[in-house]
Design an enzyme around this catalytic site. Structure first.
Site, short mmCIF file in Angstrom:
data_model
loop_
_atom_site.label_atom_id
_atom_site.label_comp_id
_atom_site.label_asym_id
_atom_site.label_seq_id
_atom_site.Cartn_x
_atom_site.Cartn_y
_atom_site.Cartn_z
N HIS A 94 -1.00 -0.09 -9.95
CA HIS A 94 -1.60 -1.02 -8.96
C HIS A 94 -2.17 -2.27 -9.64
CE1 HIS A 94 -3.50 -1.20 -4.69
NE2 HIS A 94 -3.18 -2.40 -5.14
N GLU A 98 -3.71 7.32 -4.71
CA GLU A 98 -4.05 6.77 -6.04
C GLU A 98 -5.38 7.34 -6.53
OE1 GLU A 98 -3.99 2.47 -5.80
OE2 GLU A 98 -2.00 2.50 -4.92
N ARG A 157 0.86 -1.18 0.00
CA ARG A 157 0.00 0.00 0.00
C ARG A 157 0.89 1.23 0.00
NH1 ARG A 157 -3.25 -2.90 -1.50
NH2 ARG A 157 -5.35 -3.34 -0.74
C1 DGY Z 1 -4.91 -6.32 -2.82
O1 DGY Z 1 -5.69 -7.24 -3.13
O2 DGY Z 1 -4.91 -5.81 -1.71
C2 DGY Z 1 -3.92 -5.89 -3.86
O3 DGY Z 1 -3.41 -4.64 -3.56
C3 DGY Z 1 -4.52 -5.94 -5.23
O4 DGY Z 1 -3.54 -5.69 -6.20
#
Ligand code: DGY
Length: 328
Positions: A286, A268, A239
């Protein structure tokens, strides 16, 4: 039998949509964009189940406007976008999709490691733009990956999957985790637990695989970045807000670290302009879990969770009691 009403904030792969339509009375976002807050508020009003994306903020206000809601099934393994405390107070299940996207995310992480080390994006751009003038002994010289030291911060499923890939590259493996692995697992992965500052100062590649919580927010700050070697690379597929993006830009600009491979960002989809201009970073939108197979598996897991919760059973991937509080 009357089907339960489910609200879905983004269209999912066809196979998942077909199964959702067969199982529920589905209300779905028809636009190819994230919904606004007021659209989400309108959508959940009548819903018993909500399928949310990691880009949707499912906060207390959303939860309070949904009188019939029994389950928030997040289409992601991370669930920092959901206020689990507010949901739990109202007896609403929150679920995620662990396991099914582990290998896809680990593959992408390794792709980023290779890309930043060997300058793949920069080199490809030269070919595509027609400016390549032929082989040169000094052009696009990068760094070795084979035999280097990889530092993994967060040694859960995805961290361990990255570690397994690193073994194929004969990398020395250091890891930092809240709880060390068992001696057997450390042996299996050839990984050594290391205090954070030691890992930061020794690793050639540092890869982040921990959830965003109050504790991990800006874990990689100015001090952490200055502890890294000037030849080291930072990789983030977890993240964005685990890294202080402003501090990262300064560290890259001042050559305190060699580069970064990023799939996630603090705000984002907005990405700081200065970051976009830097050649020593690889920037992805992402896509950690974005393999066709993983996205279908995630959808099927979401459906299992919805079905259980709407049948008044504990969903298999409930995370309410994990009690990781939201960081917004
Ligand atoms: C998640 O599933 O948390 C991932 O970041 C997806 O790419």
């Amino acid at each position: 039998m009357k089907k339960h009403a489910v609200f879905l904030t983004r269209s999912l792969p066809d196979r998942v949509m077909a199964k959702l339509r067969e199982s529920f009375t589905l209300r779905v976002n028809r636009h190819d964009r994230p919904l606004t807050k007021s659209e989400i508020l309108r959508g959940v009003r009548e819903a018993g189940g909500l399928i949310a994306m990691l880009s949707d903020s499912i906060d207390r206000e959303v939860i309070q406007t949904a009188p019939h809601l029994k389950v928030i099934a997040n289409y992601a393994v991370g669930f920092n976008n959901v206020d689990c405390v507010a949901a739990s107070e109202r007896g609403i299940w929150v679920t995620n999709t662990p396991g099914v996207l582990t290998e896809a995310t680990a593959d992408l992480t390794f792709g980023l490691i290779l890309s930043v080390a060997r300058r793949l994006a920069e080199a490809e751009e030269t070919v595509r733009s027609g400016t390549w003038t032929g082989w040169s002994p000094t052009q696009f010289v990068g760094a070795d990956v084979y035999g280097k030291t990889l530092g993994i911060i967060g040694m859960g499923r995805i961290g361990q999957a990255v570690a397994r890939r690193a073994q194929g590259f004969s990398m020395r493996l250091l890891y930092y985790n809240r709880h060390p692995l068992s001696a057997d697992d450390e042996r299996r992965l050839s990984a050594r637990f290391s205090p954070l500052s030691e890992l930061l100062s020794q690793a050639d590649f540092i890869s982040l695989h921990l959830p965003l919580t109050r504790e991990s927010h800006h874990l990689i700050d100015e001090k952490a970045l200055c502890t890294m070697q000037p030849t080291a690379f930072l990789i983030n597929t977890s993240r964005g807000a685990i890294v202080d993006e402003k501090a990262l830009i300064r560290a890259l600009y001042q050559r305190k670290i060699a580069g970064a491979g990023l799939d996630v960002y603090e705000a984002e989809p907005s990405i700081p302009r200065r970051l976009m201009k830097m050649k020593q970073v690889v920037l992805l939108p992402h896509i950690g879990s974005a393999s066709a197979e993983a996205r279908v598996r995630m959808g099927m897991m979401v459906i299992e969770n919805l079905m259980a919760a709407l049948a008044e059973k504990r969903p298999p991937n409930a995370v309410n009691d994990v009690m990781r509080t939201i960081v917004s």
